[in-house]
Design an enzyme around this catalytic site. Structure first.
Site, PDB file in Angstrom:
ATOM      1  N   LYS A   1       3.615 -50.959 -81.025  1.00 13.72           N
ATOM      2  CA  LYS A   1       2.915 -52.502 -80.932  1.00 13.72           C
ATOM      3  C   LYS A   1       1.588 -52.735 -80.076  1.00 13.72           C
ATOM      4  CE  LYS A   1       3.209 -55.913 -78.955  1.00 13.72           C
ATOM      5  NZ  LYS A   1       3.751 -57.494 -78.039  1.00 13.72           N
TER       6      LYS A   1
ATOM      7  N   ASP B   1      -0.022 -56.060 -83.565  1.00 15.12           N
ATOM      8  CA  ASP B   1       0.592 -57.989 -83.533  1.00 15.12           C
ATOM      9  C   ASP B   1      -0.841 -59.044 -83.026  1.00 15.12           C
ATOM     10  OD1 ASP B   1       2.526 -59.916 -83.025  1.00 15.12           O
ATOM     11  OD2 ASP B   1       3.202 -58.790 -80.650  1.00 15.12           O
TER      12      ASP B   1
ATOM     13  N   LYS C   1      -0.575 -61.817 -85.185  1.00 16.27           N
ATOM     14  CA  LYS C   1      -0.060 -63.060 -85.554  1.00 16.27           C
ATOM     15  C   LYS C   1      -1.434 -63.707 -85.906  1.00 16.27           C
ATOM     16  CE  LYS C   1       2.835 -63.268 -81.295  1.00 16.27           C
ATOM     17  NZ  LYS C   1       2.457 -62.105 -81.171  1.00 16.27           N
TER      18      LYS C   1
ATOM     19  N   ASP D   1      -5.057 -69.101 -89.775  1.00 13.71           N
ATOM     20  CA  ASP D   1      -6.416 -69.474 -89.582  1.00 13.71           C
ATOM     21  C   ASP D   1      -6.597 -69.817 -91.567  1.00 13.71           C
ATOM     22  OD1 ASP D   1      -9.346 -69.973 -89.506  1.00 13.71           O
ATOM     23  OD2 ASP D   1      -9.175 -68.677 -87.609  1.00 13.71           O
TER      24      ASP D   1
ATOM     25  N   THR E   1       9.633 -66.521 -79.680  1.00 14.86           N
ATOM     26  CA  THR E   1      11.006 -66.250 -78.842  1.00 14.86           C
ATOM     27  C   THR E   1      11.119 -66.909 -77.751  1.00 14.86           C
ATOM     28  OG1 THR E   1      10.243 -64.176 -78.240  1.00 14.86           O
ATOM     29  CG2 THR E   1      11.656 -63.898 -79.887  1.00 14.86           C
TER      30      THR E   1
ATOM     31  N   ARG F   1       8.502 -54.742 -72.109  1.00 10.10           N
ATOM     32  CA  ARG F   1       8.688 -54.911 -70.612  1.00 10.10           C
ATOM     33  C   ARG F   1       9.618 -54.139 -70.092  1.00 10.10           C
ATOM     34  NH1 ARG F   1       7.459 -61.170 -69.802  1.00 10.10           N
ATOM     35  NH2 ARG F   1       8.519 -60.809 -71.937  1.00 10.10           N
TER      36      ARG F   1
END
Length: 248
Positions: free
Chosen positions: A42, A69, A71, A74, A133, A229
């Site tokens: 990603k 990714d 997002k 607009d 999240t 992470r």
């Protein structure tokens, strides 16, 4: 219309490592260590802002499939243009904010199809981001102004995404099961917020509040897991990725 990318066939295909790193050199080092372990990655706002399309080109040259990714959120015409350029880069999946509305999402879906035919590349999966999240029910109510549960709002946005012609959604592990029941088996669900179990007595600060283990996310019905992470901050990213695959 170009054929859709094949659904994930193996655990390695389901796991997308999040290249949320500062430089192209950092991304290159991670991809080198993870080659042959996972097949996809990603690329999000941090790396794309730092390195631009070169980040996508690097990953694709290393034979990694790319989930872009960014997002997009607009007006429909602007999102359509962004999706066209993302499709030109050869990504296999990209996303827009489902809260941008049906017209915006429809423009994204149509742009992906037209661009794929124009550039003679596979059409990328186009997903709608439901509820980040980092948000819980209280934040959704008091800060975003949505008087609903997270689960109900995620299903509402997924319905609008399907109406617009999207292929699936991005949702936290805690909404997977209700989304799978509501949307059916062919609806793509991509899940961030995946964490390995903490050792007994351990605690960690985390801005993602709706999380689950890899096995729990897959059992609930996720198609793809985005993991950052737990892999990228590990002293041994290869071992960390293998441990996640073992958990699947």
């Amino acid at each position: 219309m170009a054929e859709l990318p094949a659904p994930p066939a193996t655990a390695a295909d389901r796991l997308l490592v999040a290249l949320d790193v500062e430089t192209l050199e950092d991304a290159s080092a991670l991809l080198y260590r993870l080659a042959g372990v996972v097949t996809g990655c990603k690329i999000g706002s941090q790396l794309f802002t730092a390195a631009g399309p070169a980040a996508v080109e690097l990953a694709r040259k290393r034979d990694f499939r790319v989930f872009l990714d960014l997002k997009f959120h607009d007006i429909p015409n602007t999102v359509a243009g962004a999706v066209r350029e993302a499709t030109r880069l050869g990504v296999f999946m990209l996303n827009v904010h489902a809260s941008g509305g049906v017209a915006m999402m429809r423009a994204a879906a149509e742009s992906a199809a037209k661009a794929a035919a124009s550039f003679k590349v596979p059409r990328p999966l186009v997903l709608g981001v439901t509820v980040l999240t980092s948000l819980d029910r209280r934040a959704l109510h008091t800060e975003v102004g949505v008087p609903s549960t997270v689960e109900r709002h995620a299903v509402h946005l997924a319905d609008r995404a399907r109406e617009a012609g999207l292929d699936g959604v991005v949702a936290s592990p805690q909404e997977i099961r209700v989304l799978r029941l509501a949307m059916g088996p062919r609806w793509i669900i991509v899940t961030p917020g995946v964490r390995m179990p903490e050792p007994s007595g351990a605690s960690a600060r985390d801005d993602q509040v709706r999380t689950a283990t890899p096995a729990a996310a897959i059992a609930a019905g996720a198609d793809y897991l985005v993991v950052g992470r737990p892999i990228t901050q590990s002293p041994d990213p290869t071992a960390a990725a293998r441990a996640i695959l073992s958990d699947l």
